[in-house]
Design a protein around this motif. Structure first.
Motif, PDB file in Angstrom:
ATOM      1  N   GLU A  23       0.837  -1.190   0.000  1.00 41.35           N
ATOM      2  CA  GLU A  23       0.000   0.000   0.000  1.00 41.35           C
ATOM      3  C   GLU A  23       0.873   1.241   0.000  1.00 41.35           C
ATOM      4  N   ALA A  24       0.452   2.275  -0.727  1.00 43.67           N
ATOM      5  CA  ALA A  24       1.191   3.534  -0.751  1.00 43.67           C
ATOM      6  C   ALA A  24       1.098   4.205   0.610  1.00 43.67           C
ATOM      7  N   ALA A  25       2.205   4.802   1.023  1.00 44.14           N
ATOM      8  CA  ALA A  25       2.244   5.483   2.313  1.00 44.14           C
ATOM      9  C   ALA A  25       3.128   6.720   2.204  1.00 44.14           C
ATOM     10  N   THR A  26       2.870   7.695   3.065  1.00 43.80           N
ATOM     11  CA  THR A  26       3.628   8.945   3.084  1.00 43.80           C
ATOM     12  C   THR A  26       4.374   9.075   4.404  1.00 43.80           C
ATOM     13  N   ILE A  27       5.645   9.479   4.313  1.00 46.09           N
ATOM     14  CA  ILE A  27       6.460   9.705   5.500  1.00 46.09           C
ATOM     15  C   ILE A  27       6.433  11.195   5.823  1.00 46.09           C
ATOM     16  N   ILE A  28       6.062  11.526   7.052  1.00 42.69           N
ATOM     17  CA  ILE A  28       5.927  12.917   7.482  1.00 42.69           C
ATOM     18  C   ILE A  28       6.772  13.154   8.729  1.00 42.69           C
ATOM     19  N   GLU A  29       7.537  14.232   8.708  1.00 39.70           N
ATOM     20  CA  GLU A  29       8.201  14.689   9.925  1.00 39.70           C
ATOM     21  C   GLU A  29       7.208  15.588  10.662  1.00 39.70           C
ATOM     22  N   ALA A  30       6.636  15.082  11.753  1.00 45.78           N
ATOM     23  CA  ALA A  30       5.581  15.789  12.474  1.00 45.78           C
ATOM     24  C   ALA A  30       6.123  16.318  13.785  1.00 45.78           C
ATOM     25  N   GLY A  31       6.263  17.639  13.885  1.00 45.82           N
ATOM     26  CA  GLY A  31       6.777  18.245  15.101  1.00 45.82           C
ATOM     27  C   GLY A  31       8.279  18.039  15.224  1.00 45.82           C
ATOM     28  N   PRO A  32       8.830  18.384  16.404  1.00 41.23           N
ATOM     29  CA  PRO A  32       8.127  18.948  17.559  1.00 41.23           C
ATOM     30  C   PRO A  32       7.700  20.393  17.327  1.00 41.23           C
ATOM     31  N   ASN A 182      10.324  11.595  15.565  1.00 46.51           N
ATOM     32  CA  ASN A 182       9.251  12.494  15.125  1.00 46.51           C
ATOM     33  C   ASN A 182       8.785  12.168  13.708  1.00 46.51           C
ATOM     34  N   ILE A 183       8.610  10.887  13.440  1.00 45.83           N
ATOM     35  CA  ILE A 183       8.189  10.422  12.121  1.00 45.83           C
ATOM     36  C   ILE A 183       6.783   9.859  12.208  1.00 45.83           C
ATOM     37  N   LEU A 184       5.950  10.262  11.262  1.00 39.44           N
ATOM     38  CA  LEU A 184       4.582   9.769  11.152  1.00 39.44           C
ATOM     39  C   LEU A 184       4.418   9.111   9.785  1.00 39.44           C
ATOM     40  N   LEU A 185       3.933   7.886   9.780  1.00 40.68           N
ATOM     41  CA  LEU A 185       3.682   7.162   8.529  1.00 40.68           C
ATOM     42  C   LEU A 185       2.187   7.016   8.351  1.00 40.68           C
ATOM     43  N   VAL A 186       1.636   7.597   7.283  1.00 37.45           N
ATOM     44  CA  VAL A 186       0.194   7.534   7.038  1.00 37.45           C
ATOM     45  C   VAL A 186      -0.076   6.837   5.721  1.00 37.45           C
ATOM     46  N   LYS A 187      -1.208   6.166   5.670  1.00 39.49           N
ATOM     47  CA  LYS A 187      -1.596   5.433   4.465  1.00 39.49           C
ATOM     48  C   LYS A 187      -2.097   6.406   3.400  1.00 39.49           C
ATOM     49  N   GLY A 188      -1.616   6.245   2.173  1.00 41.53           N
ATOM     50  CA  GLY A 188      -2.069   7.091   1.086  1.00 41.53           C
ATOM     51  C   GLY A 188      -1.172   8.292   0.868  1.00 41.53           C
ATOM     52  N   ALA A 189      -1.619   9.184  -0.007  1.00 38.39           N
ATOM     53  CA  ALA A 189      -0.851  10.367  -0.389  1.00 38.39           C
ATOM     54  C   ALA A 189      -1.384  11.605   0.298  1.00 38.39           C
ATOM     55  N   VAL A 190      -0.501  12.586   0.501  1.00 39.91           N
ATOM     56  CA  VAL A 190      -0.891  13.867   1.080  1.00 39.91           C
ATOM     57  C   VAL A 190      -0.541  14.969   0.091  1.00 39.91           C
ATOM     58  N   PRO A 191      -1.172  16.137   0.197  1.00 40.04           N
ATOM     59  CA  PRO A 191      -0.931  17.207  -0.784  1.00 40.04           C
ATOM     60  C   PRO A 191       0.491  17.751  -0.704  1.00 40.04           C
ATOM     61  N   GLY A 192       0.970  18.246  -1.840  1.00 39.98           N
ATOM     62  CA  GLY A 192       2.211  18.997  -1.846  1.00 39.98           C
ATOM     63  C   GLY A 192       3.421  18.214  -2.307  1.00 39.98           C
TER      64      GLY A 192
END
Length: 208
Positions: A23-32, A182-192
């Motif tokens: 499944e496609a996933a997006t890696i996000i640096e969330a915070g701090p 501070n890494i968040l992995l979410v399912k699917g794509a995010v804008p940008g």
């Protein structure tokens, strides 16, 4: 209580679910993030918390002042709140706010594509590719009638600026939340695009 963070899109990858499917996933640096200001109805007319995120390379006096002495932040954004109880200036927020299985709403600025025609912008099929019409293959076609109405209707799909707009994607599932990095992995794509700023909030109807 603040139920959102500022983050940065690091890129995309794939995640293998329990059924073994990729499944496609997006890696996000969330915070701090740091709460640099709390707005109240008595003073500002509404309730919100301003968060600071990222390290600025250079900053003017105005932005330094808005950082309230907590740091030179690259980004300052507000999250609306229903109540400011328990929210204090100087509070630190990190990715521990989320856990696997949570649904999040992600807002960002979509990739810009400049001035685009109707075929690229709205998937028009273009004109017929026959009878000598060598210059109509990517044309929009008719945009209005003659005497009636004698004008082009507002909202008619035409060529113009494509992308670089605020886009919100709701109900993305959190796959993993790594508090140490501070890494968040979410399912699917995010804008940008890569390294773009993101506003991540729990999907409860509001970013709070």
């Amino acid at each position: 209580m603040i139920q959102g963070l500022l983050g940065r899109k690091l890129g995309m990858t794939q995640h293998f679910g329990e059924n073994g499917n990729a499944e496609a996933a997006t890696i996000i640096e969330a915070g701090p993030c740091t709460v640099v200001q709390v707005k109240t109805p008595a003073v500002d007319g509404y309730t919100a918390a301003r968060l600071g995120f990222g390290q600025a390379k250079r900053q003017g006096a105005v932005l330094k002042g808005q950082g309230r002495g907590f740091g030179e932040f690259k980004y300052l954004r507000e999250f609306r709140l229903s109540t400011a109880d328990g929210v204090n200036v100087g509070d630190k927020l990190d990715v521990s706010l989320f856990k696997p299985g949570d649904k999040v709403t992600v807002t960002g600025i979509s990739k810009g594509h400049g001035f685009a025609g109707t075929v690229k912008r709205y998937n028009f099929r273009g004109g017929p590719k026959t009878h000598g019409q060598s210059d109509r293959q990517r044309a929009p076609g008719s945009i209005g009638a003659t005497t009636t109405p004698g004008r082009v209707y507002k909202g008619t799909l035409m060529a113009g600026h494509m992308g670089h707009a605020r886009v919100t994607v709701r109900n993305l599932e959190v796959i993993k939340a790594d508090s140490e990095r501070n890494i968040l992995l979410v399912k699917g794509a995010v804008p940008g695009a890569k390294n773009g700023l993101l506003l991540i909030g729990k999907s409860n109807g509001r970013n709070e």
